[in-house]
Scaffold this motif. Structure first.
Motif, short mmCIF file in Angstrom:
data_model
loop_
_atom_site.label_atom_id
_atom_site.label_comp_id
_atom_site.label_asym_id
_atom_site.label_seq_id
_atom_site.Cartn_x
_atom_site.Cartn_y
_atom_site.Cartn_z
N HIS A 169 33.44 40.49 40.62
CA HIS A 169 33.01 41.83 41.05
C HIS A 169 31.60 42.15 40.56
O HIS A 169 31.40 43.08 39.78
CB HIS A 169 33.99 42.89 40.55
CG HIS A 169 35.31 42.83 41.23
ND1 HIS A 169 35.48 43.21 42.55
CD2 HIS A 169 36.52 42.42 40.81
CE1 HIS A 169 36.75 43.05 42.89
NE2 HIS A 169 37.40 42.56 41.86
N HIS A 216 37.97 41.64 34.31
CA HIS A 216 37.99 41.36 35.75
C HIS A 216 36.82 42.03 36.49
O HIS A 216 36.44 41.61 37.57
CB HIS A 216 39.33 41.81 36.34
CG HIS A 216 39.48 41.53 37.79
ND1 HIS A 216 39.85 40.29 38.28
CD2 HIS A 216 39.30 42.32 38.88
CE1 HIS A 216 39.90 40.34 39.60
NE2 HIS A 216 39.57 41.56 40.00
N HIS A 284 40.25 46.82 37.50
CA HIS A 284 39.13 47.31 38.29
C HIS A 284 38.47 48.58 37.77
O HIS A 284 39.10 49.62 37.63
CB HIS A 284 39.61 47.57 39.73
CG HIS A 284 39.99 46.32 40.44
ND1 HIS A 284 41.26 46.07 40.90
CD2 HIS A 284 39.26 45.22 40.76
CE1 HIS A 284 41.30 44.88 41.47
NE2 HIS A 284 40.11 44.34 41.40
N HIS A 461 40.08 41.07 48.14
CA HIS A 461 38.89 41.86 48.47
C HIS A 461 38.19 41.32 49.72
O HIS A 461 38.38 40.17 50.09
CB HIS A 461 37.92 41.86 47.29
CG HIS A 461 38.55 42.34 46.02
ND1 HIS A 461 38.90 43.65 45.81
CD2 HIS A 461 38.94 41.67 44.90
CE1 HIS A 461 39.45 43.78 44.61
NE2 HIS A 461 39.49 42.59 44.04
CO CO Z 1 39.46 42.40 41.93
#
Ligand code: CO
Length: 472
Positions: A169, A216, A284, A461
């Motif tokens: 990410h 993450h 997240h 995603h």
């Molecule tokens: Co993710």
């Protein structure tokens, strides 16, 4: 008691689908032209070995090329080293996230996970310059062709950052991409970097830790990178000597609390600091922004790391219930060096998106994500639009359907934050096929859908790219 529809057909092994042309049911807006790409695990059976966790399935890319006339859909596995070994030898090439390595990793210098780890990029997608990349938590992005979904080989960096794990990410702000590499050693540190071209990363801050947390994602505000280290941790040396799949080395250590590390972005005068707060687990970050001298950090929180165990294939294939995340906001005063939990949403939400190009690092109001009824649902089975100014929500819900991450696409020329559509790939649990759903982002009313001939496996995603090439 309502009968719960089954979501587990989204965890079967999938086959590649050649391009199929499909027609809209409904009338999408004229301006909705471009390509939606999705990434996620598509196959768990590796011949002689079957992996045990959702996060270890082989990366499969899905392309939806949208025009007012209709949608062309296709899917293709990423031709990673892992994929080839699975195909040719019927086994796994390297220890993944939670699967058992089928050969000793002791003989590898440093840790096999770090040097000889899985290159199976099944988590997310990013467009960097004119390159489309599939990412995982190892810094080996795989380039792919947006028209054919064919793999174009891994990115090989030409810089001095050490090997380690990363996040799938990265943030993008202007030309720069932000991410971090966690380098495990006797002096373990998170190396924060920016990147303006495909092959070179520039380290700008280093955060040293005694124990490494599973990270993450991270936050980005006007002045800071916010690295949130939950107490799901491993002593780095243990990771180097134990012959265990990556994630099985981590332990829940609530007594350590959660650490928020703030590092100034390049050129910013802010100071680096670490603040400790209550233990929680999070995959997240959502958005972070500064206002009146305070820093606000939004994340999707779980009480502990048990969610990782709940996402094992054995449980998901038996339609077991999972825990659901909730949006939580922390308020940080960087001058006073204080942190407090400001509020937590009443609504379950995960895999969230917002109007990123307009609101990233800035105050925002609307958040879209998959959601669930805390008491009734066994899996994410609805889409919610959360108004973070007052925690009110709108819902799209049709029983027995299981939507994936809803991607917000702004209407060209729009001025309102929620003027656009949401695109979500939804699994119909009864028919065991998926459809692409287009919702009006303002009121969550359905505008159009396209029924697919296959079930798209539950993924993570995706990415919407406006340019569309009509190949007909
Ligand atoms: Co993710």
């Amino acid at each position: 008691m309502t009968r719960q529809a089954s979501y587990s057909s989204g965890y079967r092994d999938a086959d590649e689908t050649d391009v199929v042309s499909l027609t809209w049911d409904g009338h999408p807006p004229e301006w909705l032209e471009g390509s939606l790409f999705r990434n996620g695990p598509g196959r768990y059976d590796r011949g002689r070995v079957e992996v045990s966790h959702w996060f270890d399935g082989l990366a499969m890319l899905h392309g939806f090329h949208l025009s007012p006339k209709g949608v062309q859909y296709h899917s293709r596995f990423v031709r990673s080293h892992d994929f080839r070994v699975s195909e040719q030898e019927g086994t796994i090439a390297s220890p993944g996230f939670a699967c058992d390595p089928c050969r000793s990793i002791f003989r590898k210098v440093a840790s096999a996970f770090l040097v000889d780890a899985t290159d199976n990029p099944n988590v997310s997608l990013v467009k960097q310059g004119d390159r489309f990349l599939a990412l995982t938590e190892l810094p080996i992005p795989m380039m792919f062709d947006p028209e054919t979904l064919r793999s174009r080989g891994p990115v090989v960096y030409n810089d001095s950052l050490p090997p380690g794990s990363t996040t799938a990410h990265p943030h993008q702000d202007g030309k720069a991409l932000y991410n971090q590499v966690l380098h495990y050693s006797g002096l373990t540190s998170y190396r924060l970097y920016t990147q303006e071209n495909l092959k070179e990363r520039q380290e700008f801050a280093r955060i040293k830790v005694k124990e490494a947390s599973y990270v993450h994602s991270f936050g980005l505000s006007e002045d800071y990178v916010i690295l949130t280290c939950c107490p799901f941790q491993v002593a780095p040396l243990k990771l180097l000597v134990r012959n265990k799949p990556f994630i099985h080395n981590f332990e829940w250590k609530p007594r350590h609390g959660t650490r928020f590390h703030l590092a100034p972005r390049p050129g910013k005068k802010a100071k680096q600091l670490t603040l400790n707060t209550e233990p929680f687990f999070c995959f997240h970050h959502v958005n972070s922004f500064q206002q009146n001298g305070k820093l606000y950090v939004d994340l999707i929180c779980y009480p502990d790391a048990d969610i990782i165990h709940q996402l094992s294939l054995e449980r998901l294939r038996n339609d077991r219930a999972i825990d659901f995340g909730k949006l939580r906001r922390y308020e940080i005063d960087p001058q006073e060096e204080t942190i407090k939990r400001l509020w937590e949403s009443a609504h379950c939400i995960e895999l969230t998106r917002f109007h990123y190009t307009r609101c990233n690092t800035r105050p925002y109001r609307f958040l879209y994500g998959v959601s669930a009824d805390e008491n009734e649902s066994v899996f994410y089975d609805r889409i919610k639009k959360l108004d973070v100014s007052n925690d009110s929500a709108l819902t799209w819900y049709q029983p027995g359907n299981f939507p994936g991450e809803p991607i917000f696409v702004a209407r060209p020329g729009s001025t309102e934050e929620d003027d656009g559509v949401l695109l979500s790939v939804v699994l119909n649990g009864e028919k065991e096929t998926s459809f692409l759903l287009v919702l009006n982002a303002h009121d969550l009313r359905e505008i159009a859908r396209v029924n697919l001939p296959v079930a798209v496996p539950h993924g993570f995603h995706g990415l919407f790219h406006r340019e569309f090439k009509d190949t007909e």
